[in-house]
Scaffold this active site. Structure first.
Site, mmCIF file in Angstrom:
data_model
loop_
_atom_site.group_PDB
_atom_site.id
_atom_site.type_symbol
_atom_site.label_atom_id
_atom_site.label_comp_id
_atom_site.label_asym_id
_atom_site.label_seq_id
_atom_site.Cartn_x
_atom_site.Cartn_y
_atom_site.Cartn_z
ATOM 1 N N HIS A 1 17.453 -13.293 -2.657
ATOM 2 C CA HIS A 1 16.542 -12.970 -3.762
ATOM 3 C C HIS A 1 15.090 -13.190 -3.328
ATOM 4 O O HIS A 1 14.225 -12.342 -3.583
ATOM 5 C CB HIS A 1 16.884 -13.840 -4.975
ATOM 6 N N GLU A 2 14.823 -14.320 -2.667
ATOM 7 C CA GLU A 2 13.462 -14.611 -2.212
ATOM 8 C C GLU A 2 13.014 -13.614 -1.146
ATOM 9 O O GLU A 2 11.854 -13.183 -1.132
ATOM 10 C CB GLU A 2 13.375 -16.045 -1.666
ATOM 11 N N HIS B 1 11.775 -10.475 -2.719
ATOM 12 C CA HIS B 1 10.369 -10.506 -3.146
ATOM 13 C C HIS B 1 9.452 -10.099 -1.995
ATOM 14 O O HIS B 1 8.479 -9.357 -2.196
ATOM 15 C CB HIS B 1 9.994 -11.915 -3.617
ATOM 16 N N GLU C 1 11.424 -9.724 -10.706
ATOM 17 C CA GLU C 1 12.646 -10.540 -10.592
ATOM 18 C C GLU C 1 13.893 -9.659 -10.594
ATOM 19 O O GLU C 1 14.842 -9.906 -9.835
ATOM 20 C CB GLU C 1 12.710 -11.550 -11.739
#
Length: 410
Positions: A276-277, A280, A354
């Site tokens: 997920h990071e 980004h 997100e």
């Protein structure tokens, strides 16, 4: 507009912002005991869910009391001509504009920090302690406060001194130079925050060689993410709550895991959080957020340049000598409704980012592993599973757990 009418406009803005925030908190509190959606039934055992409700209620009551006290102190300060009093103290030290401004804001900031100690102490050592989160010692609590004040004096004072200096030599055009200064500072903090600021408060150690590191590095190689550093931070020094974050960009990018996260999640769940990071970064959210922040700073400073020289701002606060620091205080309050709107827009953008980062983790790793990690983190943090939609829309920078799970399972 007369100074008196501007004074009451400032008061009205402060009170209205307080009432709107309080209304949102009240609406949110009415949803604490709502039925849990089917997708979230496995997040909490029954006793843990009751504990989460009690935790939310304790924080809600505390916030209502502490924010009401803060409002009363602020209003008293206004009606008792507190700004004029502090301005006179600051001018007793020097005739230099920069020194006067630094002393003025130094008194206000340090005084505000001291006044906030009882509420911070209560939150940490009563509420967080009661619900099993607190790991902070009294010594660490006060050392953190002292470090924060020192940093505020050095960093904040340095930036403020330069901005006031720009104003004294360029007049209304100061905003251009201040914008460049703050933009450079913001980029530097994004690049070097983990190296310069974090070590002041926490110990960071490289993730030890082993299965977890090997899995993370294998995933990074698979998606073409050149990862220089993986660090573990001693978050358990202060709290049992877990987190992970990505910082920096270019050659300075790094991923930081809280030691509580490493302890609470499985290897697959940790990698899913990191995916997920990485999402980004791959979606350039870090750069976009940085550019948006720089743009908003420029707009704010430009607005400030239009009002800062108006003596009406100082007169409204009963200060005899017009000055940059008094104008900055009055403008900050006048601009707060606009900043609420821009904050709302930034939250909308953040929630969209997100979803995109979740999609990236789903497509490059494992959606169920990410869902399981989100559920565990929500459970361990006693998060609110049923927030009011208005609270989510205005204040949430992340989608709710339910929204994220539905998106991941589409």
């Amino acid at each position: 507009m007369t100074p008196n009418s501007l004074f009451y406009l400032l008061i009205a803005i402060i009170v209205i912002v307080f009432l709107i925030d309080s209304l949102l908190d009240i609406l949110n509190a009415r949803h604490y005991s709502d039925n849990i959606p089917n997708e979230l039934l496995d997040v909490y055992p029954k006793d843990e869910y009751e504990k989460s409700i009690a935790y939310k209620k304790a924080n809600y009551k505390f916030k209502m009391v502490s924010s009401s006290i803060s409002l009363c102190i602020m209003l008293l300060f206004f009606f008792l001509d507190g700004f004029a009093f502090i301005d006179n103290i600051a001018r007793s030290f020097s005739d230099n504009t920069i020194v006067v401004g630094l002393v003025f804001f130094g008194i206000i900031m340090i005084g505000s920090d001291i006044l906030s100690i009882p509420s911070s102490y209560y939150r940490t050592f009563v509420i967080e302690e009661k619900f099993g989160f607190n790991k902070t010692t009294i010594k660490t609590f006060f050392i953190d406060r002292i470090k924060s004040i020192i940093m505020m004096i050095i960093v904040g004072g340095g930036l403020l001194a330069l901005i006031i200096w720009f104003y004294t030599i360029t007049g209304k055009n100061f905003w251009i130079y201040a914008w460049v200064l703050i933009s450079i500072f913001t980029m530097a903090m994004n690049m070097f925050y983990a190296k310069l600021i974090v070590p002041i408060f926490n110990k960071q150690t490289p993730l030890e060689p082993g299965e977890l590191r090997d899995t993370i590095e294998a995933y990074s190689k698979k998606v073409g993410f050149q990862l220089k550093d993986i660090f573990v931070i001693d978050g358990s020094k202060r709290s049992t709550k877990a987190n992970a974050y990505f910082s920096g960009f270019g050659t300075e990018k790094r991923i930081t895991l809280y030691d509580t996260l490493v302890k609470d999640l499985s290897k697959e769940e940790i990698v899913a959080v990191l995916a997920h990071e990485v999402g980004h970064y791959k979606k350039k959210h870090v750069i976009i957020n940085l550019l948006l922040s720089v743009l908003l700073t420029g707009v704010t400073l430009w607005f400030l340049s239009l009002f800062i020289a108006n003596p009406l701002l100082s007169e409204a606060l009963k200060v005899e000598v017009p000055s940059f620091h008094i104008g900055l205080v009055a403008f900050g309050i006048l601009y707060s409704p606009i900043s609420e709107v821009t904050g709302l827009i930034m939250n909308v953008v953040s929630r969209a980012f997100e979803y995109q980062a979740d999609d990236y983790a789903k497509n490059t790793y494992n959606s169920e592993a990410l869902i399981n990690s989100l559920k565990k983190l929500s459970k361990n943090n006693l998060s609110n599973l049923t927030p009011h939609p208005a609270m989510v829309f205005i204040h949430y920078s992340h989608p709710t757990l339910l929204q994220r799970i539905k998106n991941l399972r589409e």
